[in-house]
Design an enzyme around this catalytic site. Structure first.
Site, PDB file in Angstrom:
ATOM      1  CG  HIS A  37       5.072  -4.027   0.239  1.00 31.78           C
ATOM      2  ND1 HIS A  37       3.945  -4.209  -0.038  1.00 31.78           N
ATOM      3  CD2 HIS A  37       5.528  -3.882   1.521  1.00 31.78           C
ATOM      4  CE1 HIS A  37       3.081  -3.863   1.348  1.00 31.78           C
ATOM      5  NE2 HIS A  37       4.085  -3.914   2.322  1.00 31.78           N
ATOM      6  CD  GLU A  70       0.354   4.895   5.467  1.00 36.36           C
ATOM      7  OE1 GLU A  70      -0.908   5.003   5.611  1.00 36.36           O
ATOM      8  OE2 GLU A  70       0.958   3.877   5.861  1.00 36.36           O
TER       9      GLU A  70
END
Lengths: 331, 333
Positions: free
Chosen positions: B135, B66
């Site tokens: 999440h 990322e």
């Protein structure tokens, strides 16, 4: 009557230019240290003295269309790339005539004309930018090289490893240049890396890698030319580890408790400026008078930069919130 | 918008997909980059089939890196491209936070205006699907703290379809947060739907007794609450903020000046959140218009739990909105 000295060869003229660039960086930064003590320059100041051969050698292998992404110890990188010494000094003064209007300071030098994309003070944080610039070139069919400088400390950051992997995976035109000066601030390489042969890390990413004597500008330039040719030829990235040494403290606040004076003195014997000037003298390509003239020209250039910075003006505080967002509406 | 415009029944997911498809067709400089956007078809299937249509150069699968691929998006944007970086889930964006904050948001200013970053980052956000504490958070309010970026939170199909192109035309970094519970949302979208402006909040339901100020998935809870409040004779105005940075103060204050009461509904945590910012602005700009203290309904301050009943209890719900409004609005005679 004295024998007329031989005319320098084309190579020797080039080496003299490299010597002059290194000397400019050296003298410019020596003045920076003085100006720091005189409180003209504030914030952090990280001097490149001792490491000049790395950026001068690498920049000699790049062309104006290429991009450079730098570190926070980037005065040398900026000057070698051709950033104006006046604009650089004015930036450190915090004046609006500085290359970033005084918004960046010593650690954040940017210049559009030379495609110099900063001066980045997050160790390793600028490496992905070079990969992105290279991706843009590849997608737009341009044969340009993006060169990123970083230190041995950055090799411990995820940004380095992620970037090496992606640049290799996508065969991007990136030249990774590690300035290994043996210390991540004050932490010796042996205390921070399980494998201290940094060039060996390239193999894990199938990146062509080479370690070079970073105190020898000609060796750096030669290795960089080979790497740049390969990168520009579409063979994917290269990784160049330049083994060098910083003669001064990490910053102006460093008592240097982590290394001995003897070690520093030992490395100073390999001073890149002394080495090249001695070599040119031995070749009779550089007389004492030539070197003195070079010194006085460089001194004048540094003095001019300081005068430019001194004469600079402060940006009005009313402009404080400019450049948070672009002033034109569409990009 | 022309009320007679022809519409089609579609979903939020399809609207996001249309926006992406439109952008990729409009501008060759646009490309999509992220984890599983290509061969997998997108974690939320918004880019399914794109790799076949646009090729792997423009629908670019990345390694699980990322930090690097967000930074590469920044570099590519400075190099003349118009990248759309997709980060699978807001919690993963923390791995790229250095690039977002220290580079994307900062380069223009640090360089004294020399280098702008025309980058768009999209990511899924929010709870409600039992994905637990790594999440399912709502960190868009956090991002709205950062000068130098814009933060968009499309709640409607029109915005899911239309905000992307406007973001791509912006010279500076824009973050788009798509609440993951919204992807299956069904609704009508005009066949002519296209780019929308991103500078203003929108009054989604007019009212006179209280202003419910919200954004993203909580909009639908607020609208449901307003509906049941109407049945009890309380007229609630519902505002979809749409953009969290910069906030549209004018629309908020105009509404509060009319209703004299404000309730902020925010799926983020209460402490130091965007709801606190909105509440403070109302105090600063409309204090003398108020007939009651500003109230907030936020997520309970726990990492998001997995168990369904616990997750529901942690999130703002329509019932809590109704109860809060009833506390704020005097009982009608």
């Amino acid at each position: 009557m004295k024998k007329k000295p031989p005319q320098p060869t084309t190579d020797q003229e080039h080496w003299i230019r490299l010597l002059r660039q290194m000397l400019l960086i050296r003298r410019f930064e020596e003045k920076c240290a003085e100006l720091y003590s005189a409180t003209k320059i504030r914030g952090f100041l990280h001097l490149y003295i001792g490491e000049e051969a790395v950026s001068v050698g690498v920049m000699a292998a790049l062309t104006p269309v290429d991009a450079v992404v730098a570190t926070y110890r980037e005065h040398g990188q900026a000057l070698a790339r051709g950033v104006s010494p006046g604009a650089l000094m004015a930036e450190m003064y915090g004046k609006q005539e500085g290359c970033c209007r005084g918004r960046g300071g010593s650690m954040h030098i940017f210049d559009a004309a030379t495609r110099f994309y900063g001066g980045n003070a997050i160790v390793g944080g600028s490496i992905p930018l070079a990969v992105g610039l290279a991706l843009a070139d590849k997608m737009q069919g341009r044969q340009r090289v993006s060169c990123c400088f970083f230190g041995d400390g950055a090799v411990a950051e995820g940004a380095f490893h992620e970037s090496m992997n992606i640049a290799s995976l996508w065969k991007l035109p990136v030249l990774f240049v590690c300035e290994n000066n043996l210390y991540a601030m004050g932490s010796a390489l042996r205390y921070t890396q399980a494998v201290t042969d940094l060039a060996a890390k390239g193999a894990g990413y199938a990146v062509q890698s080479e370690a070079v004597d970073g105190m020898d500008v000609l060796a750096v330039e030669s290795a960089a030319r080979k790497a740049v040719d390969s990168v520009r030829g579409g063979n994917g990235p290269c990784f160049l580890e330049c083994r060098t040494y910083r003669f001064r403290a990490h910053s102006m606040f460093d008592a240097e408790l982590y290394r001995t004076k003897e070690e520093v003195e030992e490395w100073k014997k390999r001073d890149p400026i002394l080495q090249l000037s001695a070599s040119l003298r031995a070749q009779e390509a550089l007389a004492d008078a030539d070197f003195e003239q070079m010194e006085s020209e460089v001194a004048r250039e540094v003095d001019d930069a300081i005068a430019f910075a001194e004469a600079g003006t402060w940006e009005p505080v009313d402009d404080l919130t400019r450049f948070v967002y672009s002033e034109r509406r569409t990009g | 918008m022309n009320g007679a415009a022809e519409t089609i029944k579609t979903t939020y997911r399809e609207a996001v997909r249309q926006g992406l498809h439109d952008a990729l067709r409009r501008d060759q400089r646009v490309f999509l980059m992220g984890e599983d956007v290509g061969h997998y078809g997108g974690c939320y299937a918004v880019s399914k089939g794109f790799i076949q249509e646009f090729g792997p150069e423009r629908i670019r699968d990345t390694p699980l890196s990322e930090l690097a691929f967000t930074g590469i998006g920044i570099g590519a944007a400075m190099g003349g491209m118009r990248p759309i970086v997709e980060i699978m889930t807001v919690n993963f964006s923390l791995l790229a936070l250095d690039q977002i904050m220290n580079n994307a948001a900062t380069l223009l200013h640090m360089s004294g205006g020399l280098f702008n970053v025309p980058l768009v980052i999209r990511m899924a956000t929010g709870a409600g699907r039992q994905l637990a504490a790594q999440h399912a958070h709502s960190l868009e309010g956090w991002y709205a703290h950062i000068p130098g970026i814009k933060v968009l939170t499309p709640a409607t199909l029109e915005d899911a379809r239309g905000m992307l192109w406007t973001a791509l035309e912006d010279p500076d970094p824009v973050l788009i947060f798509e609440n993951q519970t919204l992807y299956p949302l069904e609704g009508e979208l005009p066949v002519t739907a296209g780019p929308v402006e991103i500078d203003h909040a929108q009054v989604m339901r007019g009212g006179s007794d209280v202003s419910i100020i919200t954004y993203s998935a909580s909009l639908y809870k607020a609208l449901a609450a307003a509906e049941s409040l109407a049945a009890e004779g309380i007229s609630a105005e519902v505002i979809d903020l749409r953009t969290l940075r910069p906030l549209d103060d004018d629309t908020i204050m105009a509404s509060v000046a009319k209703t004299r009461r404000a309730l902020v509904v925010d799926e983020g945590w209460r402490s130091g959140g965007i709801s606190a910012e909105i509440s403070a602005r109302i105090m600063e700009q409309a204090f003398y218009e108020l007939d009651a203290p500003v109230e907030r309904i936020c997520s309970v301050e726990v990492p998001m739990p997995y168990a369904r009943h616990m997750e529901l209890a942690a999130l703002p719900q329509a019932e809590a909105i109704v109860a809060a409004v009833k506390r704020m609005v005097p009982t009608h005679g």
